[in-house]
Scaffold this motif. Structure first.
Motif, PDB file in Angstrom:
ATOM      1  N   ASP A 369      27.918  20.824  31.748  1.00 48.93           N
ATOM      2  CA  ASP A 369      26.461  20.792  31.591  1.00 48.93           C
ATOM      3  C   ASP A 369      25.983  21.698  30.465  1.00 48.93           C
ATOM      4  O   ASP A 369      24.803  22.039  30.392  1.00 48.93           O
ATOM      5  N   GLY A 370      26.885  22.097  29.590  1.00 57.60           N
ATOM      6  CA  GLY A 370      26.509  22.897  28.446  1.00 57.60           C
ATOM      7  C   GLY A 370      26.537  24.386  28.666  1.00 57.60           C
ATOM      8  O   GLY A 370      26.330  25.169  27.726  1.00 57.60           O
ATOM      9  N   ARG A 371      26.790  24.823  29.885  1.00 56.69           N
ATOM     10  CA  ARG A 371      26.873  26.263  30.141  1.00 56.69           C
ATOM     11  C   ARG A 371      28.149  26.837  29.535  1.00 56.69           C
ATOM     12  O   ARG A 371      29.142  26.145  29.334  1.00 56.69           O
ATOM     13  N   GLU A 372      28.095  28.147  29.308  1.00 57.90           N
ATOM     14  CA  GLU A 372      29.264  28.880  28.844  1.00 57.90           C
ATOM     15  C   GLU A 372      29.804  29.686  30.023  1.00 57.90           C
ATOM     16  O   GLU A 372      29.083  30.504  30.609  1.00 57.90           O
ATOM     17  N   ILE A 373      31.046  29.458  30.397  1.00 56.42           N
ATOM     18  CA  ILE A 373      31.656  30.098  31.563  1.00 56.42           C
ATOM     19  C   ILE A 373      32.484  31.288  31.091  1.00 56.42           C
ATOM     20  O   ILE A 373      33.386  31.130  30.247  1.00 56.42           O
ATOM     21  N   PRO A 374      32.218  32.498  31.613  1.00 56.26           N
ATOM     22  CA  PRO A 374      33.025  33.656  31.207  1.00 56.26           C
ATOM     23  C   PRO A 374      34.395  33.658  31.884  1.00 56.26           C
ATOM     24  O   PRO A 374      34.543  33.205  33.025  1.00 56.26           O
ATOM     25  N   ALA A 375      35.375  34.169  31.164  1.00 52.63           N
ATOM     26  CA  ALA A 375      36.736  34.230  31.708  1.00 52.63           C
ATOM     27  C   ALA A 375      37.511  35.325  30.985  1.00 52.63           C
ATOM     28  O   ALA A 375      37.184  35.703  29.852  1.00 52.63           O
ATOM     29  N   PHE A 376      38.546  35.834  31.662  1.00 55.06           N
ATOM     30  CA  PHE A 376      39.483  36.765  31.037  1.00 55.06           C
ATOM     31  C   PHE A 376      40.786  36.017  30.768  1.00 55.06           C
ATOM     32  O   PHE A 376      41.343  35.380  31.669  1.00 55.06           O
ATOM     33  N   PHE A 377      41.251  36.088  29.528  1.00 57.48           N
ATOM     34  CA  PHE A 377      42.454  35.362  29.128  1.00 57.48           C
ATOM     35  C   PHE A 377      43.468  36.363  28.576  1.00 57.48           C
ATOM     36  O   PHE A 377      43.190  37.105  27.633  1.00 57.48           O
ATOM     37  N   SER A 378      44.643  36.394  29.205  1.00 56.55           N
ATOM     38  CA  SER A 378      45.718  37.306  28.814  1.00 56.55           C
ATOM     39  C   SER A 378      46.914  36.475  28.370  1.00 56.55           C
ATOM     40  O   SER A 378      47.298  35.520  29.049  1.00 56.55           O
ATOM     41  N   THR A 379      47.501  36.847  27.247  1.00 60.58           N
ATOM     42  CA  THR A 379      48.668  36.128  26.740  1.00 60.58           C
ATOM     43  C   THR A 379      49.814  37.099  26.508  1.00 60.58           C
ATOM     44  O   THR A 379      49.607  38.264  26.153  1.00 60.58           O
ATOM     45  N   PRO A 380      51.037  36.650  26.713  1.00 60.28           N
ATOM     46  CA  PRO A 380      52.190  37.522  26.453  1.00 60.28           C
ATOM     47  C   PRO A 380      52.241  37.932  24.989  1.00 60.28           C
ATOM     48  O   PRO A 380      51.786  37.200  24.105  1.00 60.28           O
ATOM     49  N   ASP A 381      52.809  39.092  24.738  1.00 58.37           N
ATOM     50  CA  ASP A 381      52.892  39.587  23.366  1.00 58.37           C
ATOM     51  C   ASP A 381      53.670  38.643  22.455  1.00 58.37           C
ATOM     52  O   ASP A 381      53.387  38.551  21.252  1.00 58.37           O
ATOM     53  N   ASP A 382      54.648  37.929  23.016  1.00 55.84           N
ATOM     54  CA  ASP A 382      55.500  37.063  22.188  1.00 55.84           C
ATOM     55  C   ASP A 382      55.147  35.589  22.341  1.00 55.84           C
ATOM     56  O   ASP A 382      55.979  34.711  22.111  1.00 55.84           O
ATOM     57  N   ALA A 383      53.894  35.297  22.743  1.00 53.56           N
ATOM     58  CA  ALA A 383      53.498  33.909  22.931  1.00 53.56           C
ATOM     59  C   ALA A 383      53.652  33.127  21.634  1.00 53.56           C
ATOM     60  O   ALA A 383      53.147  33.529  20.588  1.00 53.56           O
ATOM     61  N   GLY A 384      54.354  31.995  21.726  1.00 53.92           N
ATOM     62  CA  GLY A 384      54.559  31.152  20.557  1.00 53.92           C
ATOM     63  C   GLY A 384      53.674  29.927  20.591  1.00 53.92           C
ATOM     64  O   GLY A 384      53.030  29.619  21.613  1.00 53.92           O
ATOM     65  N   GLU A 385      53.659  29.196  19.523  1.00 54.14           N
ATOM     66  CA  GLU A 385      52.751  28.053  19.400  1.00 54.14           C
ATOM     67  C   GLU A 385      53.137  26.947  20.371  1.00 54.14           C
ATOM     68  O   GLU A 385      54.279  26.477  20.386  1.00 54.14           O
ATOM     69  N   ARG A 386      52.181  26.563  21.224  1.00 53.72           N
ATOM     70  CA  ARG A 386      52.278  25.440  22.161  1.00 53.72           C
ATOM     71  C   ARG A 386      53.452  25.540  23.125  1.00 53.72           C
ATOM     72  O   ARG A 386      53.917  24.520  23.636  1.00 53.72           O
ATOM     73  N   ASP A 387      53.918  26.762  23.396  1.00 56.60           N
ATOM     74  CA  ASP A 387      55.079  26.861  24.294  1.00 56.60           C
ATOM     75  C   ASP A 387      54.839  27.771  25.491  1.00 56.60           C
ATOM     76  O   ASP A 387      55.779  28.105  26.209  1.00 56.60           O
ATOM     77  N   THR A 388      53.588  28.196  25.733  1.00 61.42           N
ATOM     78  CA  THR A 388      53.326  29.193  26.766  1.00 61.42           C
ATOM     79  C   THR A 388      52.741  28.535  28.020  1.00 61.42           C
ATOM     80  O   THR A 388      51.686  27.893  27.956  1.00 61.42           O
ATOM     81  N   PRO A 389      53.409  28.674  29.174  1.00 59.80           N
ATOM     82  CA  PRO A 389      52.807  28.196  30.423  1.00 59.80           C
ATOM     83  C   PRO A 389      51.643  29.100  30.815  1.00 59.80           C
ATOM     84  O   PRO A 389      51.622  30.287  30.470  1.00 59.80           O
TER      85      PRO A 389
END
Length: 611
Positions: A369-389
């Motif tokens: 509905d156009g709202r912006e939903i806040p979230a916390f996103f954490s990624t591993p230090d060695d996250a590679g392109e398109r390979d992170t679950p």
């Protein structure tokens, strides 16, 4: 150099110290889970080796020093059943006295009187569905307590007046609908302080130093909580017309919730907290007029989520519990005037270097509905392109909020190659009451649509493997997992439901009698909304689940009964790989270390197999 990896047991051995309180002699008591469950500990100065005072297998839930004697009260339930009993501890002899000894009833601590001769509490010992208010002498036990008010709802005690003649009584009709009363302990007369027509919260009530007012965090005339003062009149509550006078804004929070206040009656000193994007901002000062606070220096705390503020003797210093995404939970002591802060407890990180802990990014993603939903996103230090679950970790409540506090399980997943996404979908608290109501009753599934939008956002993120996205959540978050898996089955590689709701109908029928009315205010009632509740219950759409499912629960859960786990496993196991793990000595969540290790080790094995 690549960071070393550690197994889940190591992370679950990261300890926490919290819920601190100062004695008159400056001794700090607190809870710490070094032995596997929170127990009572104390120390006399920063960094001193602490002394353990209780040695139970069950968790201790709070600790509170007597204001006049070297003794303290604490609470404890059994097997996670939330039927807390009250105890008195002599820390020097180690003698523990059971004060309530009514194991079938819940007891909600209401504080010591200022002379230390009595304490107050609310309990449902008379009728499981409602709470009454009791006063008990420090030497009394069991049914020696005196009922001073017979209640008909969800009551708790907010503390004694400065002259020990009155109690503040808080009543919750729903999560966002409260009332406050003053109770005369001698006569039993209850004076209503907060008559209102619109829905409103009145939380964290505190007596004014002279007893002629009450400070409270309320949204009765605003979208967010503000710190306001209720004037009680010249006779300090005797005249109902004066006692229900105007509320006056003391601090407006600048668009964020002022979510807690603490007042020291002897010194006029005060502290309040704001929740800003999930982080806590603390202001400490003193009243220079009933509705004016002059602030001292800002406390020198790390960016954190903080609470449990407790003034020490003479209010020259204060203890506070501090936690952060990369800071495990510990107790810090603030010099009230200078703001200088010192860490007093050293709950261990199990030998894991704190610098390996990952800080999340605060993001916002668009939804339907156009709202912006806040979230916390954490990624591993060695996250590679398109390979992170990615694990989409959904909070419970639903009127709760995912905040950047320390989470050992999240840090394990990050250390082992998973990203973690923690959305605050509509219905979450922390962003104003209008936002919190966007998922009420017939709008329930809009919050689930926010989860679909989160996954769409993740699909566009450069490090995310869109084929390996997991739904995980506990309590109401467990419902969200099951609902997301039935509504949007193609999005998920797996789901983990911890003490979750499978059917709103059976949940409401079987939850604790004292909780039903509060929960119906949020979800809809069995009498009026049964057909709708059936329509949004995942159990009735379980045939849509397409990904492996792991369901964990405590057999003693008084909130979401274990039958919720049993029925969803029975249905889902007919067509997808399904695993169930029930703990006989746990309730709504897992408090014992051995059980936590078993539970999360099993979750790790499940995800390793399927994701």
């Amino acid at each position: 150099m690549t960071d070393p990896t550690y197994d889940i047991e190591r992370y679950l051995n990261v300890r926490a110290a919290h819920s601190a309180a100062f004695a008159e002699d400056g001794t700090l008591a607190f809870l710490m889970d070094t032995t596997g469950t929170p127990q009572v500990w104390s120390l006399g100065e920063a960094g001193e080796w602490p002394e353990q005072h209780t040695f139970f297998e069950e968790r201790v839930t709070f600790v509170d020093w007597s204001p006049e004697r070297r003794e303290l009260a604490f609470g404890m339930d059994e097997g996670g059943n939330e039927r807390m009993q009250l105890f008195r501890l002599d820390p020097d002899s180690g003698v523990v006295t059971e004060l309530t000894a009514m194991p079938d009833a819940k007891h909600r601590w209401g504080g010591w009187s200022h002379d230390g001769e009595r304490f107050a509490f609310a309990s449902n010992r008379r009728d499981e569905s409602v709470f009454d208010v009791y006063v008990q002498g420090r030497d009394e036990t069991g049914d020696d307590a005196t009922m001073v008010h017979e209640g008909d709802g969800w009551l708790s005690v907010g503390g004694w007046s400065p002259d020990d003649t009155r109690l503040l009584v808080h009543e919750a009709h729903a999560s966002f609908e409260h009332d406050l009363y003053v109770l005369d302990v001698e006569t039993g007369e209850m004076t209503h302080l907060t008559p209102h027509t619109n829905e409103a919260r009145f939380q964290s009530p505190e007596w004014a130093p002279d007893g002629d007012g009450v400070y409270v965090c309320t949204d009765h005339a605003s979208d967010t909580l503000r710190l306001e003062r209720i004037a009680l009149g010249a006779d300090a509550g005797g005249d109902p017309d004066d006692a229900t006078g105007d509320l006056t804004v003391v601090e407006d929070g600048d668009g964020w919730n002022v979510d807690g206040v603490v007042v020291d009656a002897d010194t006029n000193r005060v502290a309040y907290s704001r929740n800003v994007e999930g982080h806590t901002e603390i202001t400490v000062g003193e009243f220079t007029a009933p509705e004016r606070i002059d602030a001292f220096a800002e406390p020198d705390l790390p960016q954190c989520v903080a609470g449990g503020f407790s003034f020490g003797p003479d209010a020259d210093r204060a203890a506070i519990t501090v936690t952060g995404s990369t800071v495990n939970t510990n107790v810090y002591v603030i010099d009230v005037k200078s703001g200088e802060t010192e860490r007093w407890t050293y709950a261990a990180t199990a030998g894991i270097p704190p610098e390996t802990f990952v800080e999340p990014e605060l993001v916002r993603y668009p939804t339907f509905d156009g709202r912006e939903i806040p979230a916390f996103f954490s990624t591993p230090d060695d996250a590679g392109e398109r390979d992170t679950p990615v694990i989409v970790d959904i909070h419970g409540g639903p009127e709760s909020q995912r905040r950047p506090s320390f989470n050992a399980v999240k840090q394990y997943f990050l250390n082992n190659g998973y990203a973690v996404f923690e959305p605050n979908v509509r219905g979450s608290s922390g962003y104003g009451k209008a936002y919190s109501h966007l998922d009420d009753v017939e709008k329930r599934m809009d919050s689930v649509a926010d989860i679909e939008a989160a996954v769409e956002w993740l699909h566009d993120h450069p490090v995310v493997d869109p084929e390996r996205i997991v739904a995980m959540g506990g309590s109401y978050g467990g419902f969200m997992v099951l609902s997301a898996m039935t509504e949007y089955p193609d999005l998920w590689a797996a789901g983990v439901d911890i003490v979750g709701i499978a059917s709103f109908v059976t949940f409401l029928e079987n939850t604790g009698d004292w909780r039903r009315e509060l929960r119906e205010a949020e979800y809809g009632s069995l009498a009026d909304d049964r057909e709708f509740l059936e329509s949004v219950s995942p159990i009735n759409h379980a045939h849509e689940i397409a990904a492996p499912l792991f369901v964990l629960h405590g057999a003693n859960d008084p909130r979401v009964p274990v039958g919720e786990a049993e029925q969803i496993v029975e249905e889902a196991s007919e067509h997808v790989p399904t695993r169930k793990l029930i703990f006989e000595d746990e309730g709504h969540g897992f408090s014992k270390l051995d059980n936590r290790i078993e539970a999360y080790r099993a979750i790790v094995e499940f995800l390793n197999e399927h994701v």
